[in-house]
Enzyme design. Structure first.
Site, PDB file in Angstrom:
ATOM      1  CD  GLN A  74      -1.092  -0.091   3.754  1.00  0.00           C
ATOM      2  OE1 GLN A  74      -1.300   0.890   4.464  1.00  0.00           O
ATOM      3  NE2 GLN A  74      -1.640  -1.287   3.980  1.00  0.00           N
TER       4      GLN A  74
ATOM      5  CG  HIS B 206      -0.873   5.940   3.308  1.00  0.00           C
ATOM      6  ND1 HIS B 206      -1.918   5.048   3.374  1.00  0.00           N
ATOM      7  CD2 HIS B 206       0.105   5.430   4.108  1.00  0.00           C
ATOM      8  CE1 HIS B 206      -1.595   4.058   4.186  1.00  0.00           C
ATOM      9  NE2 HIS B 206      -0.380   4.272   4.647  1.00  0.00           N
TER      10      HIS B 206
ATOM     11  CD  GLU C 162       1.907   4.555   7.579  1.00  0.00           C
ATOM     12  OE1 GLU C 162       2.372   3.416   7.443  1.00  0.00           O
ATOM     13  OE2 GLU C 162       0.708   4.824   7.413  1.00  0.00           O
TER      14      GLU C 162
ATOM     15  CG  HIS D 222       4.123   1.316   3.612  1.00  0.00           C
ATOM     16  ND1 HIS D 222       3.595   2.395   2.934  1.00  0.00           N
ATOM     17  CD2 HIS D 222       3.269   1.105   4.658  1.00  0.00           C
ATOM     18  CE1 HIS D 222       2.490   2.807   3.529  1.00  0.00           C
ATOM     19  NE2 HIS D 222       2.270   2.046   4.586  1.00  0.00           N
TER      20      HIS D 222
ATOM     21  NE  ARG E 140      -6.471  -2.022   1.777  1.00  0.00           N
ATOM     22  CZ  ARG E 140      -7.496  -1.188   1.985  1.00  0.00           C
ATOM     23  NH1 ARG E 140      -8.224  -0.762   0.958  1.00  0.00           N
ATOM     24  NH2 ARG E 140      -7.792  -0.799   3.201  1.00  0.00           N
TER      25      ARG E 140
END
Length: 398
Positions: free
Chosen positions: A93, A95, A130, A263, A282
């Protein structure tokens, strides 16, 4: 300051032991416990008593968030803190950036795709950089490996079918980013029969290579591919994983991933903090919705030598510095009382030992897995370990 009850997410890849063991509860649990959300995301807000934190903030954003945070981020908490416990690999995935998230969210709204629909990519209009800090040994695939190292790894397999694809790389004047884009997009879109044939031959070559003496990073990378194939046979994500760095973090070590960096977390327990978003694109290793064109559109194909973040020691805290404004994360291990010098809204999470936290007239006792919400209006907090050593994490706005 108030006791904050996290929202448990029972995703299929979650562990039936890691979070329960942290909390001192019986194992195995009836359902997987993948994540515990300590934050104010509409899809899973933590609770203060019976009231969602997201509603408490909405009712009085000034006292909960403070004027500075409201001026910078509006009337929502800009970060989301989690416990993450993986017993199986998460999806391959990435983001979106803030601009991509805003555009994608508006586009899917205009198309009439319901927020809860399986095919919905953008659950909100925010980005999701993140940081995760390992609490146990933690395995992760993170970022495209530098192409030179990837070619070194793949050439040692001596796989004729694989070499056909590698021959398309490294033309005159080619850039690493262009080569990674070409190889990844080719592999992720090849027909099923061709993909299965390629993976079959790669696995034969990997098993032969693993019988020889290899460098440790090569062994770890190749064993990871074998394990992914056992869990997701002939999945396109198995090919994608060949291009990614593979890391095994020890407790206290951390990695940071920005928008567009491919990642997949593999195994272990960690404390994760991110911008307040649930947007995931994804590309494999999952039964969930996969949108290859949208994933490719938002990916960054520049390589990542290492996403690891070294903690700085600042006034008794280990601070994990990142280049984003929405959050910062610190940890501390103490046997004596210490000041929790939170600035603005914060969440205090205990991961080891027991802590008595005092804030003005309020006192809460926190065991491992427990958290406290510290509003912007709250006075300073003092934490006292009870019965020995305790370890806490403090999540704040950056």
């Amino acid at each position: 300051m108030e006791l904050l009850t996290g929202s448990v997410r029972h995703y299929s890849w979650g562990s039936r032991e890691l979070i329960a063991t942290l909390r001192g509860e019986a194992v195995p649990t009836q359902r997987p416990e993948a994540e515990v959300w300590f934050g104010a995301h509409p899809a899973g807000s933590a609770l203060i008593g019976e009231q969602p934190l997201v509603d408490i903030i909405a009712a009085d954003p000034e006292s909960q968030l403070g004027a500075d945070v409201r001026a910078r981020f509006g009337d929502r908490l800009p970060f989301l803190l989690k416990l993450l416990a993986a017993a199986e690999p998460l999806s391959l995935q990435a983001h979106p950036s803030l601009e991509q998230a805003r555009e994608g969210f508006a586009r899917e709204d205009a198309e009439g795709i319901a927020i809860g629909a399986d095919q919905r990519n953008y659950k909100d209009d925010n980005h999701k950089p993140e940081l995760i800090v390992a609490l146990t040994e933690f395995e992760a695939m993170a970022g495209f490996r530098p192409l030179a190292k990837t070619l070194e790894l793949l050439h040692l397999l001596n796989c004729a079918e694989l070499e056909r694809y590698l021959s398309m790389l490294g033309g005159e004047g080619s850039r690493e980013e262009d080569d990674l884009r070409a190889l990844f997009t080719t592999w992720i879109t090849i027909p099923t029969m061709a993909r299965e044939q390629l993976i079959s031959e790669i696995l034969v070559a990997i098993n032969a290579a693993l019988s020889r003496k290899l460098e440790p990073w090569q062994t770890e990378a190749l064993e990871n591919i074998v394990q992914l194939h056992e869990r997701y046979p002939f999945d396109v994500g198995v090919l994608g994983a060949l291009l990614l760095n593979k890391f095994t973090l020890q407790p206290g070590e951390a990695i940071f991933l920005d928008a567009g960096q491919l990642h997949a977390y593999v195994n272990g327990l960690g404390v994760e903090i991110m911008a307040n978003s649930d947007n995931v694109l994804r590309g494999g290793l999952t039964p969930k919705h996969v949108d290859v064109p949208e994933l490719v559109r938002i990916l960054k194909f520049s390589s990542l030598e290492s996403p690891q973040v070294e903690a700085d020691k600042v006034a008794g805290w280990s601070r994990y510095a990142t280049p984003v404004d929405e959050f910062q994360l610190r940890s501390a291990t103490n046997t004596e009382s210490f000041l929790v010098d939170a600035h603005g809204p914060a969440i205090l999470l205990v991961v080891a030992g027991k802590v008595e936290a005092k804030c003005g007239d309020a006192t809460v006792v926190l065991s491992p897995g427990d958290a406290a919400w510290i509003a912007a209006q709250d006075p300073e907090v003092t934490a006292t370990p009870l019965g020995g050593q305790a370890t806490v994490f403090l999540a704040e706005v950056g």
